[in-house]
Scaffold this motif. Structure first.
Motif, short mmCIF file in Angstrom:
data_model
loop_
_atom_site.label_atom_id
_atom_site.label_comp_id
_atom_site.label_asym_id
_atom_site.label_seq_id
_atom_site.Cartn_x
_atom_site.Cartn_y
_atom_site.Cartn_z
N GLY A 44 45.52 53.25 49.93
CA GLY A 44 45.25 53.94 48.83
C GLY A 44 45.86 52.93 47.67
O GLY A 44 46.73 52.49 47.72
N GLY A 45 44.65 52.26 46.32
CA GLY A 45 45.42 52.28 45.44
C GLY A 45 44.90 50.43 45.45
O GLY A 45 45.22 49.77 44.96
N ASP A 46 44.78 49.92 46.76
CA ASP A 46 44.82 48.64 47.71
C ASP A 46 43.57 48.09 46.29
O ASP A 46 43.50 46.89 45.65
CB ASP A 46 43.87 48.10 48.64
N ALA A 47 42.17 49.07 46.04
CA ALA A 47 41.19 48.08 45.29
C ALA A 47 41.52 48.20 43.97
O ALA A 47 41.41 47.24 43.10
CB ALA A 47 39.46 49.27 45.16
N THR A 48 42.33 49.11 43.28
CA THR A 48 43.32 48.83 41.88
C THR A 48 44.07 47.28 42.03
O THR A 48 43.21 46.63 41.28
CB THR A 48 43.47 49.37 41.16
N ARG A 49 44.90 47.01 43.15
CA ARG A 49 45.83 45.76 42.84
C ARG A 49 44.95 44.78 43.16
O ARG A 49 44.31 43.03 42.96
CB ARG A 49 46.45 45.61 44.23
N ASP A 71 36.88 54.32 41.21
CA ASP A 71 37.46 54.45 39.92
C ASP A 71 38.88 53.72 40.28
O ASP A 71 39.23 53.14 38.89
CB ASP A 71 38.50 56.21 40.23
N GLU A 72 39.36 52.70 41.27
CA GLU A 72 40.51 52.27 42.10
C GLU A 72 40.32 50.79 40.80
O GLU A 72 40.61 50.56 40.22
CB GLU A 72 40.34 52.29 43.17
N VAL A 73 38.89 50.54 41.12
CA VAL A 73 38.17 48.99 40.64
C VAL A 73 37.90 50.15 39.08
O VAL A 73 38.68 48.63 38.20
CB VAL A 73 36.89 48.83 41.22
N VAL A 74 37.69 49.92 38.87
CA VAL A 74 38.09 50.92 36.93
C VAL A 74 39.55 50.87 36.56
O VAL A 74 39.87 50.09 35.71
CB VAL A 74 37.35 51.57 36.38
N THR A 75 40.64 51.52 36.84
CA THR A 75 41.49 51.66 37.09
C THR A 75 42.27 50.35 36.97
O THR A 75 42.59 49.93 36.00
CB THR A 75 42.42 52.17 37.66
N GLY A 76 42.18 49.21 38.16
CA GLY A 76 42.84 48.03 37.79
C GLY A 76 41.87 47.21 37.10
O GLY A 76 42.49 46.54 36.10
#
Length: 297
Positions: A44-49, A71-76
């Motif tokens: 979890g959170g890897d796509a954001t990083r 959502d993770e990609v957009v958050t990043g």
């Protein structure tokens, strides 16, 4: 010189169907003129990083998974300066894919892959939630724990039925939150069992819950707040409204706004695009108009 594309994959979403189509999807991307690098999410959170760290080296970021992966990609991407943000492509592979449906992205993965490398880009509104971001829904109250409390294996096996099974467990004791809600010079003080701020035509795979003219880049969100029912008649009225049988209800606040603030004396658990968004006493939500470009057909 080839354009560069980073393809971020959540291999567990939607029964892992991406594995069956990966070679064909990569072929579509390459034929569209992209040099492709693939990253398989590890946690979890890897796509954001990965989005934050690598987007500067790519012309486009494409992700495949559920709405949580998007959502993770957009958050990043939203943590970068506007000038550094890159267009996003989305190949839905989850069990509901509310946002993909709202954008008209095909459920067929190969058709969605063609769309993900399209030159037609949609400038989409993104929600700012305190210091975080969301794509299509921020919510609190009954049923909001269902999506992140339900295991991925159960989601893959049962789809929508998994949400219903988990949600039924919460009906025995409906939690409520007494909140002050401020928007556009208005102040509401009431007790709510559920609230959502949305930028989508469906939530949880169900259409018709969100009222009003819905535009994904109109600068406003749709807000739905459901009051605490005091008797079975009020509960039936709420269910009638949510299922579209009743057009209006005094048990439900429904309005559009570009900015809204929630204040509660206790910590309230929120979800952002179906993933746990933390416990908060104060929440500020702002519509960031046309903040990101998403590839559409």
């Amino acid at each position: 010189m080839s354009k560069r594309l980073l393809f971020i994959i959540n291999p567990r979403s939607g029964k892992g169907q991406i594995k069956e189509h990966l070679a064909d999807i990569l072929d579509i991307m390459i034929k569209a003129g992209y040099q492709v690098s693939v990253h398989i999410t590890q946690s979890g959170g890897d796509a954001t990083r990965q989005t934050i760290e690598q987007s500067k080296d790519f012309d486009r970021i494409v992700c495949s998974g559920g709405d949580g992966t998007l959502d993770e990609v957009v958050t990043g991407m939203m943590q970068l300066a506007p000038s550094e943000r890159k267009p996003i492509g989305y190949i839905p592979a989850g069990s509901t894919n509310d946002f993909g449906n709202s954008l008209g992205i095909d459920k067929n993965m190969l058709n969605a892959a063609q769309i993900s490398v399209s030159d037609k880009l949609f400038p989409c509104d993104i929600g700012r939630f305190n210091s975080d971001s969301f794509v299509y829904v921020a919510a609190f109250g009954i049923f909001t724990e269902v999506s992140y409390a339900t295991s991925q294996d159960l989601k893959n096996l049962l789809g929508h039925a998994a949400y219903i099974i988990e949600g039924a467990k919460q009906l025995r004791d409906i939690p409520s939150f007494r909140m002050q809600v401020e928007y556009d010079g208005n102040v509401i003080y009431d007790e709510f069992i559920y609230g959502m701020i949305t930028n989508s035509k469906s939530v949880g795979g169900f259409q018709g819950i969100i009222r009003g003219n819905i535009g994904l880049n109109d600068g406003v969100f749709e807000t739905t707040l459901i009051k605490m029912p005091r008797n079975p008649m009020e509960l039936n009225e709420i269910l009638g409204f949510m299922t579209g049988i009743i057009p209006d209800s005094e048990m439900v606040y429904s309005f559009q706004t570009s900015e809204i603030k929630f204040t509660c004396s206790e910590d309230v658990p929120w979800t952002l695009d179906g993933e746990f968004g933390g416990n908060h006493k104060v929440v500020n939500v702002v519509d960031e108009n046309s903040a990101l470009e998403i590839a559409i057909e």
